[in-house]
Scaffold this active site. Structure first.
Site, short mmCIF file in Angstrom:
data_model
loop_
_atom_site.label_atom_id
_atom_site.label_comp_id
_atom_site.label_asym_id
_atom_site.label_seq_id
_atom_site.Cartn_x
_atom_site.Cartn_y
_atom_site.Cartn_z
N THR A 44 20.42 85.52 -13.81
CA THR A 44 21.09 86.82 -13.76
C THR A 44 22.60 86.64 -13.67
O THR A 44 23.37 87.38 -14.30
CB THR A 44 20.58 87.65 -12.57
N HIS A 47 23.88 85.98 -17.07
CA HIS A 47 24.01 87.24 -17.81
C HIS A 47 25.37 87.88 -17.50
O HIS A 47 26.09 88.35 -18.40
CB HIS A 47 22.90 88.22 -17.42
N GLU A 68 22.00 84.10 -4.48
CA GLU A 68 21.14 83.08 -3.89
C GLU A 68 21.99 82.19 -2.99
O GLU A 68 22.96 81.57 -3.45
CB GLU A 68 20.50 82.21 -4.98
N CYS A 97 16.31 101.48 0.97
CA CYS A 97 16.68 102.67 1.75
C CYS A 97 15.80 102.89 2.98
O CYS A 97 16.21 103.57 3.92
CB CYS A 97 16.63 103.90 0.86
N ASP A 199 8.62 75.85 -23.91
CA ASP A 199 10.07 76.01 -24.03
C ASP A 199 10.52 75.27 -25.28
O ASP A 199 9.73 74.57 -25.92
CB ASP A 199 10.79 75.48 -22.79
N THR A 292 9.27 92.45 -10.17
CA THR A 292 10.66 92.58 -9.73
C THR A 292 10.79 92.06 -8.30
O THR A 292 9.99 92.40 -7.42
CB THR A 292 11.14 94.04 -9.82
#
Length: 354
Positions: A44, A47, A68, A97, A199, A292
């Protein structure tokens, strides 16, 4: 604590990042301030560094990224009760929340109001980071800092693999980035009878072999769909973990899955992906599950136990430890795929130093 700190900053809406002086975060009564000892680079983060289409839509510069890490608590808020100065910790990076339906029904990882450390708010590519006390995760004092810093992505691997029972089943992992590599070890430890690693990156396929994959598939040499079916009585893999985010790989994963099989998708494609829902999913009875984050905090317990009992060994995944200031080299390694996990170490990273 006042003053400034070194931080890797996404200064503008463009490629790259800079090392800059930033204010040390101020904490509220329910937060802790952590001195970062080690921080690792995630896909991420790449990105965001590359400033691809996903990052352009999600991230607002300028800010500190990175999520991380491990470190030592140096300050606690007045209402903090289960953490203290000197504790060796990491953090769950989804800040939730605690009020929405998902939070109230034990599914905090799906909170509608989630803010992700280093994506939506300032992160840990810095000498100090603040997090809510609720998000703190304590480590054994003897855990190596480079391993402690990668427990958050290891949690992604654990959540992805263990969302479906893999005991006695064949598992195919598409994408041998660091999380995919860790997923190999998790699948083997969880009783998978065979694990396929897919891969195109030779460096990472060699790491996949070290992590215990039974079959290594180089997509530049073999068709993964044909290979997997040939080794599963022409049925296909029972469970697929999609970690690559590449449109072709996602479609190959669907084709390589056995009828009635499960596909768990953790990857983040940069753009919308076209798939044949009718023929690849509906008529074949596949279950496709988006993954997620980590289950809060079930996955963290699983990660801790897997490491504490030496049920898995993720040390081979950490191929590079670099000084924090050499972050550009770390990102280049990640962008080229000539690494496993890259960990950035702070100059005074020894435990107990302030």
């Amino acid at each position: 604590m006042c003053g400034t700190m070194k931080a890797i900053v996404k200064k503008e809406s463009a490629y790259g990042a800079v090392l800059a002086e930033m204010p040390i975060p101020e904490i509220n009564e329910h937060e802790v301030l952590i001195q970062v000892k080690a921080t690792s680079i995630c896909g991420t983060d790449v990105h965001i560094y590359n400033w691809d289409d996903w990052a352009k839509k999600r991230v607002k510069a300028p800010y500190i990224f990175g999520h991380e890490f491990t470190g030592e608590i140096v300050k606690v808020g007045q209402q903090v009760t289960r953490a203290k100065v000197g504790d060796f910790v990491s953090a769950e990076t989804h800040i939730v929340c605690n009020q929405c339906y998902m939070c109230l029904t034990g599914q905090q990882h799906l909170c509608h109001e989630t803010k992700i450390l280093g994506v939506d708010i300032d992160g840990c590519f810095a000498e100090y980071v603040k997090v809510p006390e609720q998000n703190v995760w304590h480590h054994p004092v003897d855990m190596p800092e480079e391993i402690a810093s990668i427990q958050e992505p290891l949690g992604n691997a654990v959540h992805t693999v263990l969302h479906t029972s893999v005991s006695g089943k064949s598992v195919a992992i598409f994408g041998c980035g660091p999380i995919g590599l860790m997923a190999i070890a998790v699948a083997k430890a969880s009783g998978a009878i065979r694990v396929f690693a897919i891969d195109k990156n030779e460096y990472r396929l060699k790491l996949a072999d070290k992590m215990g994959a039974d079959h290594i598939i180089d997509v530049g040499k073999d068709d993964p769909v044909t290979f997997i079916k040939q080794h599963t009585r022409m049925e296909g893999a029972d469970v697929i973990c999609e970690m690559s985010g590449h449109p072709r790989a996602i479609n190959q994963a669907l084709e390589a899955c056995a009828n009635g099989g499960k596909i768990n998708i953790l990857s983040l494609p940069e753009r919308p992906v076209t798939i044949d829902i009718t023929n690849h999913i509906v008529f074949r009875g596949l279950t496709v599950q988006g993954i997620t984050g980590r289950k809060m905090f079930e996955t963290w317990h699983q990660v801790s136990e897997l490491l504490k009992t030496n049920t898995i060994d993720v040390k081979p995944v950490v191929t590079h430890t670099l000084p924090f200031e050499d972050f550009e080299k770390g990102f280049e390694l990640m962008r080229n795929g000539t690494c496993g996990k890259v960990v950035l170490m702070m100059p005074s990273h020894e435990r107990g130093k302030k």
